[in-house]
Design a protein around this motif. Sequence first.
Motif, PDB file in Angstrom:
ATOM      1  N   UNK A   1      33.121  76.648  75.260  1.00  0.00           N
ATOM      2  CA  UNK A   1      34.745  75.779  75.838  1.00  0.00           C
ATOM      3  C   UNK A   1      35.257  75.391  74.909  1.00  0.00           C
ATOM      4  N   UNK A   2      33.591  74.485  73.695  1.00  0.00           N
ATOM      5  CA  UNK A   2      34.540  73.420  73.484  1.00  0.00           C
ATOM      6  C   UNK A   2      35.593  74.231  72.298  1.00  0.00           C
TER       7      UNK A   2
ATOM      8  N   UNK B   1      28.249  65.420  73.093  1.00  0.00           N
ATOM      9  CA  UNK B   1      30.359  65.951  73.590  1.00  0.00           C
ATOM     10  C   UNK B   1      30.037  64.078  73.818  1.00  0.00           C
ATOM     11  N   UNK B   2      31.514  63.902  73.576  1.00  0.00           N
ATOM     12  CA  UNK B   2      32.047  62.457  73.965  1.00  0.00           C
ATOM     13  C   UNK B   2      34.184  62.974  74.043  1.00  0.00           C
ATOM     14  N   UNK B   3      34.277  62.065  74.577  1.00  0.00           N
ATOM     15  CA  UNK B   3      35.739  61.988  74.779  1.00  0.00           C
ATOM     16  C   UNK B   3      36.085  62.314  73.575  1.00  0.00           C
ATOM     17  N   UNK B   4      38.208  63.039  73.420  1.00  0.00           N
ATOM     18  CA  UNK B   4      38.609  62.980  72.094  1.00  0.00           C
ATOM     19  C   UNK B   4      39.627  62.175  72.184  1.00  0.00           C
TER      20      UNK B   4
ATOM     21  N   UNK C   1      40.340  67.061  81.495  1.00  0.00           N
ATOM     22  CA  UNK C   1      40.540  66.545  79.592  1.00  0.00           C
ATOM     23  C   UNK C   1      38.959  67.159  79.416  1.00  0.00           C
ATOM     24  N   UNK C   2      38.383  67.983  78.506  1.00  0.00           N
ATOM     25  CA  UNK C   2      36.913  68.119  77.986  1.00  0.00           C
ATOM     26  C   UNK C   2      36.882  67.532  76.765  1.00  0.00           C
TER      27      UNK C   2
ATOM     28  N   UNK D   1      39.714  63.814  83.409  1.00  0.00           N
ATOM     29  CA  UNK D   1      38.296  63.735  82.441  1.00  0.00           C
ATOM     30  C   UNK D   1      36.834  63.780  83.880  1.00  0.00           C
ATOM     31  N   UNK D   2      36.704  64.179  82.808  1.00  0.00           N
ATOM     32  CA  UNK D   2      34.728  65.214  83.550  1.00  0.00           C
ATOM     33  C   UNK D   2      34.111  63.583  84.617  1.00  0.00           C
ATOM     34  N   UNK D   3      34.366  62.528  84.437  1.00  0.00           N
ATOM     35  CA  UNK D   3      34.239  61.030  85.243  1.00  0.00           C
ATOM     36  C   UNK D   3      34.749  60.748  85.625  1.00  0.00           C
TER      37      UNK D   3
END
Length: 621
Positions: A74-75, A258-261, A233-234, A204-206
């Motif tokens: 995925x990344x 991982x963190x937001x881009x 957004x990933x 986002x995921x959140x």
Amino acid sequence: MSSVVGSLSELSIGGDNWAAEVPGLQKNLGILTPNQIELAKKLLHEGQSHLFANWAEQGVEDEKKAHFFNQVSRLNANYPGGLAVYIQNARQLLTDSKVGRNPFEGFTPSVPSGEILTFGDDNFIKFEEVGVEEARKAAFVLVAGGLGERLGYNGIKVALPSETTTGTCFLQNYILCILALQEASRKLSEDEFPVEIPFVIMTSDDTHTPTLKLLKSNSYFGMKPGQVILLKQEKVACLDDNDARIALDPNDKYMIQTKPHGHGDVHSLLYNSDLLRTWRDAGLRWVLFFQDTNGLLFKAIPASLGVSATKGYHVNSLAVPRKAKEAIGGITKLTHADGRTMVINVEYNQLDPLLRSTGHADGDANCETGYSPFPGNINQLILELGPYIEELNRTHGAIAEFVNPKYKNSSKTSFKSSTRLECMMQDYPKTLPPSARVGFTVMDAWLAYAPVKNNPEDAAKVPAGNPYHSATSGEMAIYRANSLILRKAGVQIPDPTTAVFNGQEVEVWPRITWKPNWALIFSDVKRKVNKGCSISQKSTMVINGPNIYLEDLSLDGAILINAVSEAEVLNGSVQNKGWALKPIDYKDKSLPEENRIRGFVIEKLEQLEMNYSEPGKFFLQ
């Protein structure tokens, strides 16, 4: 990418020898698929062998190993150019950060060209009318990937009420504004088919699931479900050190941190979605980007869109007057010694040293207007669709990145915690050719900019005279803007009082709100208001209906008017006890968060509420 592929082929020497120096991986090759093997080779080539250092023997925790490669896949898929390019970019940016390389080296700043508007004058009204006509050829994109934790609110930010007089949340307000633009633009067009303005929300995921739930539970606030597109957004991989070694979760050796881009990802999401081509084929011309908690934004959109259309801007950044050294980025033209030019946002802490280093002895200083000549960027963009597609075809949506590691000490050899690359939506112009027409539109902050991004404690620490950017100030800004607009139209409204809520001293104007279908632009207000009206400072007025006219209104109290479009309502004299603002303690957890972060609740003492559900002409008296 070709150099990466070439280097990878060199790793495939003699069967499985490429993994011989990584025992944790070598002993698990038997369970890996061909795709997973290729991903493993990429990771080793980019110096990531530590990811496999503590892997168990084949047959133990194999499901977790499969999850690891699913995450890597995925990344790799979600970053333009893949994970190898991400690591290479990170290594370069981390090197630049360690040596303190100046990203603006060789550039000379100057003031770019743009349009400075004065609310309510003939020029402003002309641009608003052009903007409404252009709206039927526009798509709107909201970047809404954040939660409200920084505000002291545990929900998604777009669910937060923009003001508590009506309780209208930010997302509802945005949708109602787009629908009002849609209807107003339809009336000006000769198209037989109804206009449906596309509305994209980057989540986002959140925020993805709560945003979808908010929309569905409120029937999309009146918008057709097919008009609303959610793009999720990933995140990107975190990095442990200056060598860009990918960070593992300390509690799971098979999970990458991982963190937001950053909201710059919106460009690659749009590129990969194929929406842009669909919009172009449908005859659209504009894409408008905006962020999640500015309750005033749509008061600035029509005129700004009109500027884009009239001036032929490929990129139009919305801006407000900016005081020198104010903590808001300045829109700046940069000219390199080699002839390259760009018009971009330069962060406030970079603008002053940049100016001083290029011969401006006073640095970031106010000019004769009392403001900096570099307008303040508010992160709202209008892009012309055709040139935007051309640029994304070239870049695949990749945006210039930055890294901001928190070093343990001045040696800059180790981090306090893992870092990652980030990108910002407004940095899109950095890669544009010199032929691109990049400009800005400046409007008064009272009309265009009142973001909600600080919690009560942080807002209370803001130095005197600087904006709080809190839920308290954001709500009061809406009342101020509506009061000033009505004042400009001839309504007598007294100066505000001041009050302190959550340690913030704010102006308190009459609590005036209206739905966008009552007045979308200033000419709507002027048409529905005569100069014989007065509204007292303590008053509250809620207007919900397109054909409500303020004629000889004398309001001293609270009035709520709800009317169907076929009902025409004329006002008269209204006096009652009205609604009052009651201070509360934001630490009082017995109260709802959306009230606590404002520092007040509304006490509804007395009001006149009028509901008109049938066609006709009505008078309040």
